[in-house]
Write an enzyme that holds these catalytic residues in place. Structure first.
Site, short mmCIF file in Angstrom:
data_model
loop_
_atom_site.label_atom_id
_atom_site.label_comp_id
_atom_site.label_asym_id
_atom_site.label_seq_id
_atom_site.Cartn_x
_atom_site.Cartn_y
_atom_site.Cartn_z
N ASP A 35 39.81 -4.98 58.58
CA ASP A 35 39.77 -6.12 59.50
C ASP A 35 40.88 -7.08 59.10
O ASP A 35 40.73 -7.83 58.13
CB ASP A 35 38.42 -6.86 59.42
CG ASP A 35 37.29 -6.07 60.03
OD1 ASP A 35 37.19 -6.05 61.26
OD2 ASP A 35 36.50 -5.48 59.27
N HIS B 175 34.63 -7.42 70.60
CA HIS B 175 33.42 -6.63 70.42
C HIS B 175 32.89 -6.32 71.81
O HIS B 175 32.32 -7.20 72.46
CB HIS B 175 32.38 -7.42 69.62
CG HIS B 175 32.90 -7.94 68.31
ND1 HIS B 175 33.65 -9.09 68.18
CD2 HIS B 175 32.78 -7.43 67.05
CE1 HIS B 175 33.95 -9.30 66.91
NE2 HIS B 175 33.45 -8.31 66.20
N HIS C 117 25.75 -11.09 62.27
CA HIS C 117 25.63 -10.72 60.86
C HIS C 117 24.25 -11.10 60.32
O HIS C 117 23.76 -10.47 59.38
CB HIS C 117 26.69 -11.43 60.01
CG HIS C 117 28.08 -10.95 60.29
ND1 HIS C 117 28.87 -11.50 61.28
CD2 HIS C 117 28.83 -9.98 59.70
CE1 HIS C 117 30.05 -10.89 61.29
NE2 HIS C 117 30.04 -9.97 60.35
N ASP D 4 29.37 -1.55 65.73
CA ASP D 4 29.65 -2.54 64.70
C ASP D 4 28.83 -2.13 63.48
O ASP D 4 28.03 -1.17 63.52
CB ASP D 4 29.30 -3.95 65.20
CG ASP D 4 30.05 -5.05 64.46
OD1 ASP D 4 30.62 -4.78 63.38
OD2 ASP D 4 30.06 -6.20 64.93
#
Length: 343
Positions: A64, A171, A183, A253
């Site tokens: 990332d 996303h 998260h 993800d």
């Protein structure tokens, strides 16, 4: 050669014997690096080489490296790249300069990666800047305007490709409006499908030809009120594959994120059943990785074709003078009357 539909992280700056034995047995499609895996340039390059030697093939290595808050290669060793929102601000003043700046910045990012042996960047974010939403996306997005995001995301992918790095749009189908950070908890978007199609989903249509995309752990209640996109056959089939028209490699993800419920194996099995091609697991926890391995299937059929095409998107880097590129990038901002970049 058939490999499994998984991408794994790992614990440290070197592969341990236990990890090596696991990875050889699990045979994943790729690996993902984080700050915990990174010390100095020579070490990262050695690590990338050791991953490929271990697997006996040119395994994709991801990271990332968006810039702004999300970059695993950090100053002072590596350049402090600007957040996406800064390029959106430049585009709002000078559209042509904004597009060229995004393209050049992503060339620079890719050049920095490819010299280390890293050939896939989990960028760009095609999410929108949405006022009042959770700050997890925020300035990681280019703009609140869907058309602007789509144009700049295309430029970002072009820049990465020029230097031999494949991009992952994220996303999909849109995280910018989410009311929570996935998260830590499960976000729910309650706006009507029609509005989402015109706004949040629109940038992804602009980059529908991308080789790879990463799902959002977000519930779109008007489409599927029970499952987040990663686990929703309705969202993946009807929105991502049909309405948006994305036919590239679709990866989840991170399966270890707290937005998801159930065991790691159940999460992985659910993602593949819903239509994801690839499972992403990032934290390097061996017990969890074993669960992912039990869920991950051998790549075949359409998923194998997409993975092959995604792997082939990695290429030979063009020449780039980084110092000259820095000067040009600064000049684009100055020309538009904006503060020059730091780092």
């Amino acid at each position: 050669m058939s490999v499994t539909a998984a991408i794994y992280g790992f614990a440290g700056t070197e592969i341990t014997p236990e990890e090596k034995a696991f990875f050889r047995d699990a045979d994943p499609w790729g690996f993902v690096l984080f700050a915990r895996n990174i010390d100095r340039p020579r070490q990262v390059a050695r690590l990338a080489g050791s991953l490929r030697d271990m697997m006996g093939r040119d395994v994709p290595i991801l990271i990332d490296q968006e810039g702004g808050r999300v970059q695993r290669l950090k100053p002072p060793t590596w350049r402090k790249a600007p957040a996406a929102r800064r390029f959106g601000e430049l585009y709002e003043r000078e559209p042509e300069l904004g597009i060229e700046a995004v393209r050049l910045n992503h060339e620079m990012l890719a050049h920095e990666l490819i010299t280390l042996g890293i050939d896939v960047d989990a960028a760009p974010c095609c999410d929108l800047v949405v006022e009042g939403a959770d700050a997890v996306i925020g300035d990681r997005a280019f703009s609140p305007d869907p058309q602007t995001v789509g144009m700049l995301a295309l430029a970002a992918l072009e820049g990465l490709h020029r230097q031999g790095v494949a991009g992952i749009v994220k996303h999909i189908p849109g995280h910018g409006r989410a009311d929570a950070d996935s998260h830590f908890e499960l976000p729910v978007v309650r706006e009507e499908h029609g509005l989402l199609s015109e706004t949040d989903f629109a940038p992804f249509r602009a980059v529908a030809g991308a080789e790879m995309a990463m799902t959002a752990h977000v519930v779109y209640a008007d489409i599927d009120e029970e499952h987040c996109a990663t686990l929703s056959r309705e969202v993946i089939s009807n929105v991502i594959r049909t309405e948006i028209g994305f036919d590239g490699l679709l990866m989840s993800d991170d399966l270890s994120m707290k937005a998801l419920r159930g065991t790691i194996r159940q999460r992985g099995e659910g993602a593949l059943k819903a239509g994801c091609d690839m499972l992403l697991h990032c934290n390097g926890d061996m017990k969890e990785m074993i669960e992912v391995a039990h869920a991950a299937v051998r790549l075949d059929g359409k998923a194998a074709e997409r993975a092959q095409k995604a792997g082939a998107a990695r290429g030979r880097p063009a020449g780039l003078d980084l110092e000259d590129a820095r000067r040009r990038l600064d000049a684009y901002f100055r020309e538009a009357g904006l503060e020059a970049l730091a780092g």
